[in-house]
Design a protein around this motif. Structure first.
Motif, PDB file in Angstrom:
ATOM      1  N   GLY A  50       0.798  -1.209   0.000  1.00 25.58           N
ATOM      2  CA  GLY A  50       0.000   0.000   0.000  1.00 25.58           C
ATOM      3  C   GLY A  50       0.827   1.254   0.000  1.00 25.58           C
ATOM      4  O   GLY A  50       2.026   1.247  -0.298  1.00 25.58           O
ATOM      5  N   PHE A  51       0.145   2.369   0.342  1.00 25.56           N
ATOM      6  CA  PHE A  51       0.709   3.712   0.264  1.00 25.56           C
ATOM      7  C   PHE A  51       1.102   4.233   1.644  1.00 25.56           C
ATOM      8  O   PHE A  51       0.346   4.082   2.612  1.00 25.56           O
ATOM      9  N   ALA A  52       2.239   4.917   1.704  1.00 21.03           N
ATOM     10  CA  ALA A  52       2.627   5.653   2.906  1.00 21.03           C
ATOM     11  C   ALA A  52       2.154   7.097   2.743  1.00 21.03           C
ATOM     12  O   ALA A  52       2.958   8.010   2.554  1.00 21.03           O
ATOM     13  N   LEU A  53       0.867   7.314   2.829  1.00 19.17           N
ATOM     14  CA  LEU A  53       0.291   8.621   2.523  1.00 19.17           C
ATOM     15  C   LEU A  53       0.350   9.599   3.685  1.00 19.17           C
ATOM     16  O   LEU A  53      -0.015  10.761   3.522  1.00 19.17           O
ATOM     17  N   THR A  54       0.802   9.146   4.862  1.00 16.47           N
ATOM     18  CA  THR A  54       0.864  10.050   6.008  1.00 16.47           C
ATOM     19  C   THR A  54       2.297  10.447   6.338  1.00 16.47           C
ATOM     20  O   THR A  54       2.584  10.898   7.439  1.00 16.47           O
ATOM     21  N   THR A  79       7.985   0.851   8.567  1.00 13.38           N
ATOM     22  CA  THR A  79       7.298   2.119   8.312  1.00 13.38           C
ATOM     23  C   THR A  79       5.817   1.961   8.615  1.00 13.38           C
ATOM     24  O   THR A  79       5.340   0.869   8.945  1.00 13.38           O
ATOM     25  N   VAL A  80       5.075   3.064   8.504  1.00 14.25           N
ATOM     26  CA  VAL A  80       3.630   3.020   8.673  1.00 14.25           C
ATOM     27  C   VAL A  80       2.962   3.320   7.338  1.00 14.25           C
ATOM     28  O   VAL A  80       3.390   4.197   6.591  1.00 14.25           O
ATOM     29  N   LEU A  81       1.933   2.549   7.046  1.00 16.50           N
ATOM     30  CA  LEU A  81       1.108   2.764   5.869  1.00 16.50           C
ATOM     31  C   LEU A  81      -0.282   3.214   6.315  1.00 16.50           C
ATOM     32  O   LEU A  81      -0.734   2.893   7.412  1.00 16.50           O
ATOM     33  N   ALA A  96      -3.737  -3.038   1.337  1.00 14.27           N
ATOM     34  CA  ALA A  96      -4.508  -4.252   1.072  1.00 14.27           C
ATOM     35  C   ALA A  96      -3.641  -5.481   1.294  1.00 14.27           C
ATOM     36  O   ALA A  96      -2.404  -5.412   1.265  1.00 14.27           O
ATOM     37  N   ARG A  97      -4.295  -6.604   1.528  1.00 14.53           N
ATOM     38  CA  ARG A  97      -3.568  -7.869   1.638  1.00 14.53           C
ATOM     39  C   ARG A  97      -3.013  -8.270   0.272  1.00 14.53           C
ATOM     40  O   ARG A  97      -3.634  -8.015  -0.767  1.00 14.53           O
ATOM     41  N   PRO A 112       0.889   0.041  -6.020  1.00 15.47           N
ATOM     42  CA  PRO A 112       0.154   1.205  -5.515  1.00 15.47           C
ATOM     43  C   PRO A 112       0.196   2.417  -6.434  1.00 15.47           C
ATOM     44  O   PRO A 112      -0.818   3.098  -6.601  1.00 15.47           O
ATOM     45  N   VAL A 113       1.333   2.699  -7.036  1.00 19.65           N
ATOM     46  CA  VAL A 113       1.419   3.845  -7.939  1.00 19.65           C
ATOM     47  C   VAL A 113       1.153   3.423  -9.384  1.00 19.65           C
ATOM     48  O   VAL A 113       0.165   3.834  -9.994  1.00 19.65           O
ATOM     49  N   ALA A 114       2.027   2.606  -9.953  1.00 19.02           N
ATOM     50  CA  ALA A 114       1.919   2.274 -11.375  1.00 19.02           C
ATOM     51  C   ALA A 114       0.677   1.452 -11.688  1.00 19.02           C
ATOM     52  O   ALA A 114      -0.040   1.722 -12.663  1.00 19.02           O
TER      53      ALA A 114
END
Length: 307
Positions: free
Chosen positions: A91-95, A104-106, A112-113, A127-129
């Motif tokens: 997933g994304f590290a959006l925070t 790290t924290v996502l 998602a699993r 997550p990006v591409a």
């Protein structure tokens, strides 16, 4: 303490550094993960170069680079649903937690699993591409047999768009530099080399009646060169150039939620969204991984294997 790579202030590559940091504590709506693989994206060096509203999390320096990762859940913050400690996730590290790190924290709603049978290396590229490819093609909504021009096909997003478009039965033309030809043709795109020929003339020769859709990943003057090739300017979708409405086109409508991550994962598992991974770097070699993306010479997707 865990190893991380990031930046001590905004600027160019000279502000990048390795440092040790304690495992982050997941806040509300976050999960702490052990990072197995981190994806490398142009957004990473853009965030290093200067703040982008809504994406740096307001965290103090030094900040960790990276926006996408795959790994194993170590702890849950409050109000996390649908994930458990021990889950293999991506997933994304959006925070603002970054992903070029051992832990790290996502953002849990954007995590998602990983389905059984899909590797962490592939999952870290999605997550990006992967979700961008799904989004732009859904937004275009072209039927099988339609023609689409992928302007800037050689990078991770461009190749994902091309592969998924071919899987949907579209006729794909991709533009790029000479070094990108092999990978573009391998995913089923007809290639136009902008370093060797007039892109507009060559593309028009292949599709004289105009393209049903254009996905632009290059922006700037390149976007302005290819946009007139669209039969309908509303079907010019730009991923990075926010000025596309000036040409009658649209900016991509991004969906970064768990549902779209899961969808991209199943498409990857079925081989319809399999990324073209061209380099896997160790965390200690993260500077070279990001430099390859920042200088624009990278083909396909580059990842950092942290585990």
């Amino acid at each position: 303490m865990g190893k991380a790579w990031g930046f001590g202030r905004h600027g160019g590559p000279e502000v990048q550094e390795f440092f040790d940091r304690p495992d982050p504590v997941p806040g509300r709506g976050e999960v702490l993960i052990r990072v197995d693989v981190a994806g490398v994206n142009p957004l990473d060096h853009l965030l290093r170069s200067g703040p982008i509203d809504g994406l740096d999390g307001g965290r103090p320096f030094p900040r960790v680079l990276g926006m996408e990762a795959a790994g194993t859940v170590l702890a849950l913050g409050e109000d996390v649903d649908g994930l458990e400690v021990g889950d293999a996730v991506f997933g994304f590290a959006l925070t603002g937690g970054g992903t070029y790190a051992e832990t790290t924290v996502l953002s849990a709603p954007h995590t998602a699993r990983i389905p059984e049978g899909l590797s962490a290396t592939v999952a870290a590229t999605l997550p990006v591409a992967g979700t961008t490819a799904v989004d732009v093609l859904d937004q275009l909504g072209l039927p099988a047999g339609a023609t689409v021009l992928v302007n800037g096909v050689g990078g991770g997003v461009g190749l994902a768009v091309a592969r998924l478009a071919v899987g949907r039965g579209l006729r794909v033309i991709g533009t790029g530099s000479t070094a990108k030809r092999e990978h573009a043709e391998a995913v089923g795109a007809r290639f136009v080399d902008y370093t060797a020929e007039d892109v507009a003339a060559a593309a028009r020769a292949l599709v004289p009646d105009g393209f049903d859709g254009i996905v632009d990943l290059a922006g700037g003057s390149s976007l302005r060169t290819v946009a007139p090739l669209a039969r309908d300017p509303r079907n010019v979708i730009a991923v990075g150039d926010m000025s596309v409405p000036d040409l009658g086109g649209r900016f991509v409508e991004r969906r970064v939620d768990r549902e779209n991550l899961e969808r991209s994962a199943w498409l990857a598992l079925d081989g319809l969204l399999a990324p073209v991974i061209t380099a896997v770097h160790a965390l200690s070699d993260a500077p070279a991984a990001l430099a390859a993306v920042e200088n624009g010479h990278a083909s396909g997707k580059i990842v950092i294997s942290v585990a």
